[in-house]
Design an enzyme around this catalytic site. Structure first.
Site, PDB file in Angstrom:
ATOM      1  N   GLU A   1     -16.657  18.269 -22.631  1.00 18.47           N
ATOM      2  CA  GLU A   1     -18.025  18.355 -23.192  1.00 18.47           C
ATOM      3  C   GLU A   1     -18.093  19.456 -24.258  1.00 18.47           C
ATOM      4  O   GLU A   1     -18.924  19.429 -25.142  1.00 18.47           O
ATOM      5  CB  GLU A   1     -19.030  18.654 -22.069  1.00 18.47           C
ATOM      6  CG  GLU A   1     -19.175  17.518 -21.066  1.00 18.47           C
ATOM      7  CD  GLU A   1     -20.322  16.573 -21.390  1.00 18.47           C
ATOM      8  OE1 GLU A   1     -21.357  17.038 -21.840  1.00 18.47           O
ATOM      9  OE2 GLU A   1     -20.141  15.352 -21.178  1.00 18.47           O
TER      10      GLU A   1
ATOM     11  N   CYS B   1     -19.271   4.820 -14.092  1.00 15.09           N
ATOM     12  CA  CYS B   1     -19.096   6.225 -13.734  1.00 15.09           C
ATOM     13  C   CYS B   1     -18.282   6.225 -12.447  1.00 15.09           C
ATOM     14  O   CYS B   1     -18.655   5.565 -11.472  1.00 15.09           O
ATOM     15  CB  CYS B   1     -20.467   6.857 -13.501  1.00 15.09           C
ATOM     16  SG  CYS B   1     -20.411   8.517 -12.802  1.00 15.09           S
ATOM     17  N   ASN B   2     -17.180   6.939 -12.460  1.00 11.22           N
ATOM     18  CA  ASN B   2     -16.314   6.942 -11.274  1.00 11.22           C
ATOM     19  C   ASN B   2     -17.010   7.565 -10.072  1.00 11.22           C
ATOM     20  O   ASN B   2     -16.884   7.088  -8.954  1.00 11.22           O
ATOM     21  CB  ASN B   2     -15.030   7.719 -11.567  1.00 11.22           C
ATOM     22  CG  ASN B   2     -14.114   6.969 -12.488  1.00 11.22           C
ATOM     23  OD1 ASN B   2     -13.178   6.330 -12.056  1.00 11.22           O
ATOM     24  ND2 ASN B   2     -14.385   7.010 -13.776  1.00 11.22           N
ATOM     25  N   THR B   3     -17.763   8.642 -10.344  1.00  7.36           N
ATOM     26  CA  THR B   3     -18.416   9.334  -9.236  1.00  7.36           C
ATOM     27  C   THR B   3     -19.466   8.422  -8.602  1.00  7.36           C
ATOM     28  O   THR B   3     -19.513   8.269  -7.380  1.00  7.36           O
ATOM     29  CB  THR B   3     -19.051  10.653  -9.731  1.00  7.36           C
ATOM     30  OG1 THR B   3     -18.053  11.410 -10.433  1.00  7.36           O
ATOM     31  CG2 THR B   3     -19.574  11.474  -8.589  1.00  7.36           C
TER      32      THR B   3
ATOM     33  N   TYR C   1     -22.634  14.475 -12.349  1.00  8.99           N
ATOM     34  CA  TYR C   1     -22.747  13.904 -11.007  1.00  8.99           C
ATOM     35  C   TYR C   1     -21.618  14.445 -10.107  1.00  8.99           C
ATOM     36  O   TYR C   1     -21.761  14.512  -8.897  1.00  8.99           O
ATOM     37  CB  TYR C   1     -22.601  12.377 -11.043  1.00  8.99           C
ATOM     38  CG  TYR C   1     -23.815  11.590 -11.488  1.00  8.99           C
ATOM     39  CD1 TYR C   1     -24.940  12.203 -12.045  1.00  8.99           C
ATOM     40  CD2 TYR C   1     -23.841  10.199 -11.341  1.00  8.99           C
ATOM     41  CE1 TYR C   1     -26.036  11.440 -12.456  1.00  8.99           C
ATOM     42  CE2 TYR C   1     -24.929   9.439 -11.732  1.00  8.99           C
ATOM     43  CZ  TYR C   1     -26.030  10.062 -12.295  1.00  8.99           C
ATOM     44  OH  TYR C   1     -27.102   9.304 -12.680  1.00  8.99           O
ATOM     45  N   GLY C   2     -20.511  14.789 -10.737  1.00 12.64           N
ATOM     46  CA  GLY C   2     -19.277  15.088  -9.999  1.00 12.64           C
ATOM     47  C   GLY C   2     -19.374  16.240  -9.023  1.00 12.64           C
ATOM     48  O   GLY C   2     -18.575  16.364  -8.100  1.00 12.64           O
TER      49      GLY C   2
ATOM     50  N   CYS D   1     -11.979   9.321 -13.980  1.00 13.31           N
ATOM     51  CA  CYS D   1     -13.224   9.919 -14.483  1.00 13.31           C
ATOM     52  C   CYS D   1     -13.401   9.431 -15.915  1.00 13.31           C
ATOM     53  O   CYS D   1     -12.426   9.358 -16.674  1.00 13.31           O
ATOM     54  CB  CYS D   1     -13.112  11.436 -14.450  1.00 13.31           C
ATOM     55  SG  CYS D   1     -14.491  12.273 -15.241  1.00 13.31           S
ATOM     56  N   THR D   2     -14.644   9.109 -16.245  1.00 17.31           N
ATOM     57  CA  THR D   2     -14.920   8.557 -17.578  1.00 17.31           C
ATOM     58  C   THR D   2     -14.439   9.456 -18.723  1.00 17.31           C
ATOM     59  O   THR D   2     -14.101   8.972 -19.783  1.00 17.31           O
ATOM     60  CB  THR D   2     -16.447   8.393 -17.752  1.00 17.31           C
ATOM     61  OG1 THR D   2     -17.071   9.621 -17.359  1.00 17.31           O
ATOM     62  CG2 THR D   2     -16.970   7.254 -16.932  1.00 17.31           C
ATOM     63  N   HIS D   3     -14.443  10.770 -18.493  1.00 13.72           N
ATOM     64  CA  HIS D   3     -14.099  11.695 -19.578  1.00 13.72           C
ATOM     65  C   HIS D   3     -12.588  11.802 -19.847  1.00 13.72           C
ATOM     66  O   HIS D   3     -12.187  12.134 -20.949  1.00 13.72           O
ATOM     67  CB  HIS D   3     -14.598  13.106 -19.246  1.00 13.72           C
ATOM     68  CG  HIS D   3     -16.070  13.299 -19.439  1.00 13.72           C
ATOM     69  ND1 HIS D   3     -17.008  12.548 -18.771  1.00 13.72           N
ATOM     70  CD2 HIS D   3     -16.754  14.165 -20.226  1.00 13.72           C
ATOM     71  CE1 HIS D   3     -18.217  12.956 -19.129  1.00 13.72           C
ATOM     72  NE2 HIS D   3     -18.090  13.936 -20.011  1.00 13.72           N
TER      73      HIS D   3
ATOM     74  N   ASP E   1     -23.936   5.390 -16.779  1.00 12.65           N
ATOM     75  CA  ASP E   1     -23.026   6.492 -16.448  1.00 12.65           C
ATOM     76  C   ASP E   1     -23.886   7.741 -16.334  1.00 12.65           C
ATOM     77  O   ASP E   1     -25.062   7.733 -16.738  1.00 12.65           O
ATOM     78  CB  ASP E   1     -21.974   6.651 -17.565  1.00 12.65           C
ATOM     79  CG  ASP E   1     -21.048   7.835 -17.318  1.00 12.65           C
ATOM     80  OD1 ASP E   1     -20.712   8.094 -16.146  1.00 12.65           O
ATOM     81  OD2 ASP E   1     -20.657   8.522 -18.288  1.00 12.65           O
ATOM     82  N   SER E   2     -23.293   8.812 -15.845  1.00 17.28           N
ATOM     83  CA  SER E   2     -24.034  10.076 -15.796  1.00 17.28           C
ATOM     84  C   SER E   2     -24.241  10.640 -17.202  1.00 17.28           C
ATOM     85  O   SER E   2     -25.083  11.497 -17.402  1.00 17.28           O
ATOM     86  CB  SER E   2     -23.266  11.086 -14.946  1.00 17.28           C
ATOM     87  OG  SER E   2     -21.956  11.221 -15.444  1.00 17.28           O
TER      88      SER E   2
HETATM   89  N1  DGL Z   1     -19.109  10.215 -15.263  1.00 14.00           N
HETATM   90  C1  DGL Z   1     -18.478  11.097 -14.314  1.00 14.00           C
HETATM   91  C2  DGL Z   1     -17.301  10.348 -13.674  1.00 14.00           C
HETATM   92  O1  DGL Z   1     -16.784   9.385 -14.206  1.00 14.00           O
HETATM   93  C3  DGL Z   1     -17.979  12.372 -14.953  1.00 14.00           C
HETATM   94  C4  DGL Z   1     -19.082  13.305 -15.383  1.00 14.00           C
HETATM   95  C5  DGL Z   1     -19.943  13.792 -14.245  1.00 14.00           C
HETATM   96  O2  DGL Z   1     -19.473  14.567 -13.390  1.00 14.00           O
HETATM   97  O3  DGL Z   1     -21.091  13.366 -14.208  1.00 14.00           O
HETATM   98  O4  DGL Z   1     -16.880  10.721 -12.600  1.00 14.00           O
END
Ligand code: DGL
Length: 266
Positions: free
Chosen positions: A152, A73-75, A42-43, A184-186, A10-11
């Site tokens: 975060e 990671c969704n992105t 990453y987003g 999104c993971t968060h 993941d990011s």
């Molecule tokens: N992990 C990213 C996602 O799931 C969220 C955090 C990021 O923007 O890197 O999209």
């Protein structure tokens, strides 16, 4: 049977939501996790650079002899999954398809909402996946770029988050969505706030559905690990930058202390 580890990246630490579900559902499997904290978020970045980071992450995990790759990671799943599949022969799982399948299963009126980072929403990948799997489905997408920094900052029960969420989510009431994908993971970390704003709407996060897909893929390929003879599997957690918040956030997500090891990218 294949006792090599599952590689997850993941990011940052958000992908631990997926790692946690894998540990619950597949307790014999060993995980090697990489959080690319040096390049988070990453987003907000371009698709090209995310593909580049994703290849670097995969190369690192392959050095640990992984049997399968999970892009948690969704992105990265939105813009780099097909690229990775074109480069590598090991089984690769992303989080988009499992989430869309989960939403199709949950919805009654076929009106589905999706929230994610700017890059994820711009990629239109959720709408395309829904059109493929449920052509009668109607999707409404919205990027929520302030959610990741708020989370975060540990503003997971904060009124500021409540206020911003109310602004972001009001359009889903107008759309009449009965199901919302937390793309999104968060976002699962502010599930309670989202549920307060959209009462009665089913919230789908990809972590559990992804773990289920991993299970069926390993099962189909006869690659499930048997119980290790010497006790529990020994997971390893790596990050490209050991930021001060890393362990705190990881503990919040996974519920127990994790020791991150830093990989040198500096
Ligand atoms: N992990 C990213 C996602 O799931 C969220 C955090 C990021 O923007 O890197 O999209």
């Amino acid at each position: 049977m294949d006792k090599r580890p599952i590689g997850i990246f993941d990011s940052g630490v958000g992908g631990l939501t997926v790692a946690k579900e894998v540990m619950n559902l597949l307790p014999n499997e060993t995980i090697v996790y990489l959080g690319d904290t040096a390049n988070l978020p990453y987003g907000e970045k371009s698709a090209e650079i995310i593909r580049h980071y994703s290849v670097d992450n995969t190369e690192f995990l392959l050095k640990h002899d992984i049997k399968m790759l999970v892009v948690a990671c969704n992105t990265a799943s939105s813009v780099a999954l097909e690229h990775l599949k074109s480069l590598y022969t090991i089984p690769i799982v992303g989080v988009i398809e499992p989430a869309v399948k989960g939403a199709i299963f949950a919805t009654r009126n076929k009106k589905i909402g999706v929230i994610g980072t700017n890059r994820t929403i711009k990629s239109n990948v959720y709408a395309e996946m829904l059109a493929k799997l449920e052509p009668e489905g109607e999707i409404h997408s919205r990027s929520c770029p302030l959610f990741v920094p708020l989370i975060e900052e540990f503003f997971v029960e904060h009124d500021a988050t409540r206020l911003i969420a109310a602004e972001y989510l009001k359009e889903f009431k107008e759309q009449g969505a009965d199901t919302l994908i937390l793309g999104c993971t968060h976002y699962p970390l502010i599930k309670e706030i989202i549920a307060e704003i959209l009462p009665g709407v089913k919230l789908v996060d990809s972590a559990f559905s992804t773990a289920r897909d991993i299970h069926s893929l390993l099962d189909t390929h006869k690659m499930l690990a048997l119980s290790p003879k010497d006790g529990k599997p020994k997971h390893r957690f790596f990050a490209t930058d050991l930021t001060p918040k890393l362990n705190e956030l990881a503990k919040y997500i996974i519920g127990s202390g994790i020791d991150f090891e830093e990989i040198s990218v500096k």
